[in-house]
Scaffold this active site. Structure first.
Site, PDB file in Angstrom:
ATOM      1  N   GLU A  47      90.689  50.987  27.471  1.00 23.68           N
ATOM      2  CA  GLU A  47      91.003  52.416  27.428  1.00 23.68           C
ATOM      3  C   GLU A  47      89.760  53.290  27.317  1.00 23.68           C
ATOM      4  OE1 GLU A  47      92.306  50.078  25.440  1.00 23.68           O
ATOM      5  OE2 GLU A  47      94.369  49.905  26.151  1.00 23.68           O
ATOM      6  N   HIS A  69     105.264  56.489  24.833  1.00 23.03           N
ATOM      7  CA  HIS A  69     105.629  55.675  23.673  1.00 23.03           C
ATOM      8  C   HIS A  69     105.107  56.278  22.373  1.00 23.03           C
ATOM      9  CE1 HIS A  69     106.565  53.066  26.958  1.00 23.03           C
ATOM     10  NE2 HIS A  69     106.933  52.064  26.205  1.00 23.03           N
ATOM     11  N   SER A  83     105.319  50.672  32.366  1.00 20.65           N
ATOM     12  CA  SER A  83     105.733  51.414  31.162  1.00 20.65           C
ATOM     13  C   SER A  83     105.526  52.909  31.322  1.00 20.65           C
ATOM     14  CB  SER A  83     104.928  50.928  29.953  1.00 20.65           C
ATOM     15  OG  SER A  83     105.191  49.578  29.697  1.00 20.65           O
ATOM     16  N   ASP A 140     108.954  48.001  18.519  1.00 20.29           N
ATOM     17  CA  ASP A 140     107.562  47.515  18.469  1.00 20.29           C
ATOM     18  C   ASP A 140     106.899  47.785  17.117  1.00 20.29           C
ATOM     19  OD1 ASP A 140     107.440  46.293  20.896  1.00 20.29           O
ATOM     20  OD2 ASP A 140     106.474  47.956  21.945  1.00 20.29           O
ATOM     21  N   PHE A 194      96.893  54.287  22.199  1.00 20.96           N
ATOM     22  CA  PHE A 194      95.662  53.898  22.900  1.00 20.96           C
ATOM     23  C   PHE A 194      95.068  55.070  23.682  1.00 20.96           C
ATOM     24  CE2 PHE A 194      98.616  50.081  23.277  1.00 20.96           C
ATOM     25  CZ  PHE A 194      98.367  49.688  21.979  1.00 20.96           C
TER      26      PHE A 194
END
Lengths: 283, 322
Positions: free
Chosen positions: B66, B117, B45, B125, B91
């Site tokens: 994370e 993202h 991603s 999403d 995140f």
């Protein structure tokens, strides 16, 4: 720095304990309990075990590195660093005061030599130490990375993220230690949030685990550190369960969480100092 | 509608900004042996695969952890590495705010937090992943540089610029395919806004994906006889106050446009500059105190009032307030 004998190390411990108590008393704030409990380990590390240079360099290439995750033990770390010559012992008198480099919790922000990252918010130091250890490997630097955590701190989730990572990535140039005093702010860890069997937990996460059962006995600490070192370089991170007594060295502070974050008054300080020989000269 | 517009910038290709990051990181790795990459189970991603393949010893898979990733990165700087962490923007910031605050920003560590993202254009999403507060959180941190590039080329240039920038930085980019309209060989100077189009009636200060919407809006305004200046503010912090004040001195009013909450974003930073130095009408385009939802990027930009049509309306409101 030349290695010190056990007797010499004990003398340093006595002075360091005096420093911690006087620092906390002077500003009427700080954390004496765990500082007194961890004195032997810190003195053993800095005066015996680690190869380090008091002409401080942030990158620490070719040196062993130490990280403190439970940053509230700051008074102890400052005293040991000053007694090693990282900065003048007189500066200990500025602890927790305005414009001091000796912040309540350790920080790099004020440029104090010997500190490589801030700590205080718990659970972060193991990750940082692992990162520094991996950089040592990338740099072909064969020195070790040490990190100290609290036992209550094991309740933080990030610690277990880091524990899982360190074994997966075979970070075997790392010696972590847990101050296993069984106390945290709200009381005994067994009552606040039971850690159960820490040894089994770390072993299940792929670590080599050893005990230092007498964490306030200088000879046991030195022996345990040597054993831990002998276990490095074998594909696993190494964990020391360091059994200590909070408040060790002062009869009315020992073995209770009550002195976690409380400063002694004048009378209590005098009583405590009466139990600890001035060996290197008070700052 | 776009087809009939006389756009000042055109494009022949669309590409995701995250690919600009991935390609920039690979190039950075080739140029500087101290560059290392960390990723929390989103290598594909984040487009970090090429870096991982070429530099396996300098790539660290962290798994879905994370907080640990931020701590590791901070530690890796000790000894001279330049870590680039990669995960989704949500995140990268909200989940690890305390780790960034203590181990990176306060400790002044040379960590590059790279976040994909981001914003509504994440799309289907939905709101759990569409973070709209990240720029606000990051810009509030002392020592933190915050960069939001607008297309593939600019994201690549920004990634490379970060290698030579010493200090904590947040780089925000996105998921969707987006027009490539800035030059491949652009000079990217952190903290230096880029004037895209000259104008006299109103200034559109845009960042990220909405720079393209601002370019479309300029053409629409021009058809109605309104001259808009378009400025690409790729660095939210430090903010190029001089560019903002120079433009506003000429146009007298402005619109800010960003894929973020109005509260805490670019518009909020510009409003502070104008209030302190040169009070002027400012209309703020952004998400107005709500979460997002599932949908296509185009649908979402329309529903939440972030597309070119909304910038046009805001420009007219700003002009009317002069």
């Amino acid at each position: 720095m030349e290695k010190q004998s056990i007797d010499q190390l004990k003398q340093i411990c006595s002075q360091v304990r005096r420093d911690c108590l006087r620092m906390v008393h002077a500003v009427q704030s700080g954390h004496p309990g765990a500082a007194l409990g961890l004195t032997e380990y810190f003195v053993g590390l800095y005066f015996n075990e680690m190869k380090h240079d008091n002409k401080f360099n942030m990158d620490g290439k070719g040196e062993d590195l130490f990280f403190l995750s439970n940053g509230h033990v700051s008074a102890l770390w400052y005293s040991v660093l000053a007694r090693c010559g990282y900065f003048n012992t007189e500066e200990l008198g500025t602890f927790r005061k305005l414009n001091s480099r000796l912040q309540g919790h350790p920080a790099t922000h004020e440029g104090l030599p010997g500190i490589r990252i801030a700590s205080g918010s718990l659970g972060q130091g193991l990750s940082v130490a692992i990162g520094a250890a991996q950089t040592k490997k990338l740099n072909n630097d064969d020195k070790l990375v040490y990190v100290m955590m609290g036992d209550g701190e094991q309740q933080e989730g990030q610690v277990w993220e880091a524990a899982m990572y360190a074994s997966h990535h075979k970070v075997d140039n790392l010696i972590a230690a847990i101050d296993y005093n069984g106390q945290q702010i709200d009381g005994p860890t067994s009552k606040v949030m039971d850690l159960l069997n820490l040894r089994s937990k770390y072993e299940a996460f792929g670590w080599e685990v050893i005990d230092i059962k007498e964490g306030n006995d200088m000879a046991s600490v030195v022996e345990g550190m040597a054993k831990a070192k002998s276990l490095t370089g074998k594909g696993k991170p190494v964990m020391i369960l360091l059994y200590t007594e909070m408040g060790y060295g002062v009869d009315f502070m020992v073995g209770t969480h009550k002195w976690h974050g409380v400063a002694p008054n004048d009378e209590q300080l005098a009583n405590a100092l009466g139990q600890l020989e001035e060996t290197l000269g008070d700052y | 509608m776009e087809k009939t517009l006389d756009l000042k910038y055109t494009f022949t290709e669309k590409k995701d900004t995250r690919s600009g990051f991935g390609d920039g990181l690979l190039e950075a790795g080739r140029r500087n042996p101290n560059v290392v990459g960390l990723c929390a189970d989103l290598t594909g991603s984040l487009k970090m695969n090429a870096f991982e393949k070429e530099f396996p010893e300098r790539f660290f898979q962290v798994g879905i952890a994370e907080a640990n990733m931020i701590g590791l990165a901070a530690g890796m700087t000790i000894g001279g590495k330049i870590p680039f962490t990669g995960t989704f923007a949500n995140f990268s910031t909200g989940r690890v705010y305390d780790q960034i605050r203590q181990s990176v920003a306060y400790s002044e560590k040379n960590v590059k937090i790279c976040a994909s993202h981001a914003g509504l254009t994440l799309g289907e999403d939905g709101a759990t992943h569409q973070i709209l507060e990240d720029v606000g959180m990051m810009k509030m941190l002392p020592n933190m540089t915050v960069i939001v590039p607008c297309d593939y080329n600019q994201t690549k240039a920004a990634t490379l610029a970060l290698v030579n920038h010493v200090g904590p930085a947040y780089l925000r980019f996105g998921r969707p395919s987006w027009p490539i309209f800035t030059p491949a060989d652009q000079k990217f100077e952190i903290g230096k806004a880029i004037k895209m189009i000259e104008g006299t009636d109103v200034t559109i200060f845009a960042t990220g994906h909405l720079v393209w919407e601002a370019i479309v809006a300029e053409a629409m305004l021009r058809e109605e006889g309104i001259s808009a200046e378009v400025i690409n503010i790729h660095t939210i912090k430090p903010l190029d106050e001089e560019a903002i004040l120079t433009s506003i001195s000429k146009t007298g009013c402005a619109v800010s446009a960003e894929e973020h909450q109005i509260n805490g974003g670019l518009g909020d930073s510009i409003a502070q500059v104008l209030a302190r130095k040169q009070p002027s009408p400012l209309e703020l385009i952004g998400v107005n105190d709500s979460f997002g939802e599932s949908g296509t990027p185009t649908q979402l930009l329309e529903k939440y009032g972030l597309n070119a049509e909304n910038i046009v309306k805001a420009a007219k409101r700003a002009i009317a307030r002069k």
